[in-house]
Each structure stands twice: as C-alpha cells, then as structure tokens.
Design a protein around this motif. Sequence first.
Motif, PDB file in Angstrom:
ATOM      1  N   PHE A 213      60.945  30.806  24.920  1.00 32.39           N
ATOM      2  CA  PHE A 213      61.504  29.660  24.205  1.00 32.39           C
ATOM      3  C   PHE A 213      62.891  30.027  23.660  1.00 32.39           C
ATOM      4  N   GLY A 214      63.029  31.261  23.190  1.00 25.93           N
ATOM      5  CA  GLY A 214      64.318  31.744  22.705  1.00 25.93           C
ATOM      6  C   GLY A 214      65.347  31.789  23.830  1.00 25.93           C
ATOM      7  N   ASP A 215      64.936  32.297  24.996  1.00 24.33           N
ATOM      8  CA  ASP A 215      65.851  32.357  26.152  1.00 24.33           C
ATOM      9  C   ASP A 215      66.348  30.955  26.505  1.00 24.33           C
ATOM     10  N   LEU A 216      65.396  30.020  26.512  1.00 28.54           N
ATOM     11  CA  LEU A 216      65.729  28.646  26.893  1.00 28.54           C
ATOM     12  C   LEU A 216      66.698  28.040  25.879  1.00 28.54           C
ATOM     13  N   THR A 217      66.447  28.308  24.589  1.00 26.63           N
ATOM     14  CA  THR A 217      67.344  27.791  23.546  1.00 26.63           C
ATOM     15  C   THR A 217      68.757  28.313  23.764  1.00 26.63           C
ATOM     16  N   ARG A 218      68.858  29.605  24.069  1.00 25.62           N
ATOM     17  CA  ARG A 218      70.194  30.194  24.264  1.00 25.62           C
ATOM     18  C   ARG A 218      70.872  29.617  25.502  1.00 25.62           C
ATOM     19  N   LYS A 219      70.086  29.343  26.541  1.00 26.96           N
ATOM     20  CA  LYS A 219      70.686  28.760  27.751  1.00 26.96           C
ATOM     21  C   LYS A 219      71.215  27.357  27.453  1.00 26.96           C
ATOM     22  N   ILE A 220      70.414  26.575  26.730  1.00 24.81           N
ATOM     23  CA  ILE A 220      70.813  25.190  26.468  1.00 24.81           C
ATOM     24  C   ILE A 220      72.062  25.141  25.594  1.00 24.81           C
TER      25      ILE A 220
ATOM     26  N   SER B 195      51.651  30.347  15.078  1.00 23.72           N
ATOM     27  CA  SER B 195      50.688  31.451  14.939  1.00 23.72           C
ATOM     28  C   SER B 195      51.238  32.739  15.546  1.00 23.72           C
ATOM     29  N   ASP B 196      52.152  32.638  16.529  1.00 16.47           N
ATOM     30  CA  ASP B 196      52.756  33.846  17.095  1.00 16.47           C
ATOM     31  C   ASP B 196      53.812  34.444  16.165  1.00 16.47           C
ATOM     32  N   LEU B 197      54.461  33.582  15.376  1.00 15.40           N
ATOM     33  CA  LEU B 197      55.601  34.039  14.581  1.00 15.40           C
ATOM     34  C   LEU B 197      55.266  34.320  13.128  1.00 15.40           C
ATOM     35  N   ARG B 198      54.077  33.863  12.697  1.00 14.48           N
ATOM     36  CA  ARG B 198      53.904  33.758  11.247  1.00 14.48           C
ATOM     37  C   ARG B 198      53.884  35.106  10.540  1.00 14.48           C
ATOM     38  N   ASN B 199      54.312  35.045   9.321  1.00 18.98           N
ATOM     39  CA  ASN B 199      54.300  36.200   8.440  1.00 18.98           C
ATOM     40  C   ASN B 199      52.899  36.231   7.826  1.00 18.98           C
TER      41      ASN B 199
ATOM     42  N   ASN C 254      65.716  37.835  15.167  1.00 19.42           N
ATOM     43  CA  ASN C 254      64.781  37.144  14.265  1.00 19.42           C
ATOM     44  C   ASN C 254      63.330  37.299  14.689  1.00 19.42           C
ATOM     45  N   TYR C 255      63.113  37.473  16.000  1.00 22.26           N
ATOM     46  CA  TYR C 255      61.704  37.545  16.444  1.00 22.26           C
ATOM     47  C   TYR C 255      61.508  38.740  17.365  1.00 22.26           C
TER      48      TYR C 255
ATOM     49  N   PRO D 150      67.786  24.238  11.948  1.00 19.51           N
ATOM     50  CA  PRO D 150      67.273  25.557  11.542  1.00 19.51           C
ATOM     51  C   PRO D 150      66.425  26.227  12.620  1.00 19.51           C
ATOM     52  N   LEU D 151      65.676  25.423  13.378  1.00 22.50           N
ATOM     53  CA  LEU D 151      64.834  25.972  14.442  1.00 22.50           C
ATOM     54  C   LEU D 151      65.725  26.559  15.538  1.00 22.50           C
ATOM     55  N   ARG D 152      66.751  25.788  15.917  1.00 27.03           N
ATOM     56  CA  ARG D 152      67.681  26.251  16.944  1.00 27.03           C
ATOM     57  C   ARG D 152      68.366  27.543  16.492  1.00 27.03           C
ATOM     58  N   ASN D 153      68.869  27.555  15.256  1.00 23.92           N
ATOM     59  CA  ASN D 153      69.584  28.741  14.763  1.00 23.92           C
ATOM     60  C   ASN D 153      68.698  29.970  14.749  1.00 23.92           C
ATOM     61  N   PHE D 154      67.411  29.761  14.410  1.00 24.00           N
ATOM     62  CA  PHE D 154      66.475  30.877  14.375  1.00 24.00           C
ATOM     63  C   PHE D 154      66.308  31.471  15.778  1.00 24.00           C
ATOM     64  N   PHE D 155      66.155  30.598  16.777  1.00 21.01           N
ATOM     65  CA  PHE D 155      65.884  31.089  18.134  1.00 21.01           C
ATOM     66  C   PHE D 155      67.133  31.557  18.870  1.00 21.01           C
TER      67      PHE D 155
END
Length: 330
Positions: free
Chosen positions: A46-53, A101-105, A34-35, A24-29
């Motif tokens: 972190f999102g960029d890195l997830t997409r690269k990996i 804390s950066d993402l929270r609703n 989403n963010y 779920p974390l990977r899919n979100f990023f």
Amino acid sequence: VGLNNIKETDFVNVTIQSLMRVTPLRNFFLIPENYRHCKSPLVHRFGDLTRKIWHARNFKGQVSPHEFLQAVMKASKKRFRIGVQSNPVEFMSWLLNTLHSDLRNTKKNTSIIYECFQGELEVVKEIPKNTISGNDQNTEKGSDGGDDHDNITTETSRMPFLMLGLDLPPPPLFKDVMEKNIIPQVPLFNILKKFDGETVTEVVRPHVARMRYRVTRLPKYMILHMRRFTKNNFFVEKNPTLVNFPVKNLELKDYIPLPTPKENEKLRSKYDLIANIVHDGKPEGGFYRVFVQRKSEELWYEMQDLHVSETLPQMVALSETYMQIYEQQQ
C-alpha cells in the motif's frame, strides 16, 4: 493519476483513489520509515502504491495496482480477488481494519487509520423481553416512555466506528402516468437523522430490537455509505434514490446533537467532501467511478480506472452516490 483496471478491479481502484485524498494517511505512507518495523506485505504494498501515485516525476501517466492486489488477495484469503467484482464498501472496511491491525501500537491500540477515521457512537438498544403477539401494545407503550418498562431491556453502549451506514427510503413501487420511473430524491440530512439519538432503527438480527444511535465523537475524516443494495432470496436489488448533499460546508450540528467540546476545544462540526464513489449500472454488474477533489486547485476530477477528467462540483452532486469521505474543517 489513473489506475489500471486489471479485470473487474474497479472496486479497488475507487477505494484507493478516495483514500489517497486523505492527507495524513497519504503523508504517513509516503515515508517508509513510518512503518519499517511492520512485517505485513499489505502495508508495504500500500505504501509503494501511495508513492507511485504521488510521484512527482512519474514516467507513465498511470499506475498499476497489480502488486497491491496480489497482497490483498493473499491477506484476504481470496475474499477480494482479480476478476471478481466486489463491493467497495466491504473492501474499504476490510482494508482499513486490516491495515489498522497490522500497524497498531499494541500499548495504545492506535494507528494512523484510527487517528483519521475513528469516531464513536452511543448505542441504545431496546430489546422486548417477550415477543408474543398479545403483548405488542405494551411494548409500544413502554418504548414511548409509557409506564410499562417491564417488557423492555435497555442496553446502552459506546461503540467505535470507521464508517457510518445510512439507510435510503424505499423507492416507490408504482410508475407514474407517463410510464416513466420517478427517481426519488432525499436530502442527506433526512437520512442522517438515524444518528440524532431519537430516531428508532428496527433491527431483526441477531434478535429483534429497536436501536437509537448518537454520535459522541466525530472523526477527522468521516466515511458515509448509502445502503443501496439489498439481497433477497432471488437477486440483488439496487435502490436508485438520489441523495442531495452539499459538496462544501456540511454542518452536522444543525442536524444531529453533538457532544459538548472540552473547555479549550472548539466544536469542529463542519465537513467538506473530498471523495465520492458512485455505482453505475445494474446491481449484479455495473461499475464504479469516483469523484475526487484536488485540494491545491480546488478542482474536482472524475476518475474511472485510467480515465481522468476534470468536472464541475455541481456534477458531483448529481450522481448516485454510494460512499463518501468528508474532511473536517480545521
């Protein structure tokens, strides 16, 4: 996909590789929408890195976490930086809390981080009121359910957690006849007893107290770390005890009491290992590597920076494990 080690950054690499196995974390990023509203550079890197990996048609067989590391350096005010070896447990803890804390609703105080990793503990804290040596016998009697409750204050509280720390038994002081070090082994279930609600853990800071922990809510992804390193006045020591753990079907309800589920819910207490971080070498130096599972093929891979090799599940369980991520069976 391997990650470049820029200089002593293997502690970041193993943390990222482990988190990339959390679906779920990977899919979100993977989906920037989403963010999009989030202003934190750390989240976007972190999102960029997830997409690269996870890029299916990546040109190179490796990914460099350089931009992510710069964002980490800035966000952590240089607590974690290139060229200085750090601890993946501290880094994981800092990263998850910062991303949350950066993402929270703001209304609900939830985020994808909490949805994946947050569980809850009930903590019972017994504090002896007077710690004068003459009263030791009374305190002992009181805490064992004796009559003398005047000397003990008991506080019960609920505490959210993102990871659970497990204490290893101290290694033997003496070598055996053959002059070889005996490497002690301990089953994971023995050290999980810390969370059965009955085992007492003695703490010294911030004041002397006896703690009892019980898990009141299980997370979807459970992060465990073994407290291998202890600092004393002179140097850092590493406990070499091997932990024996199952790679599949870790059944928690056999070892720790769990909350009864609501009427239409099922108690999900079985977990499978998806990532296992290992520390090799001396406590001050040494390096980290990680075993991760590729779900589509149910294969295990050992990763150390750019080296990625297939391995057997039996090999995963033979290493000096330091931090693990377990996934709840649905």
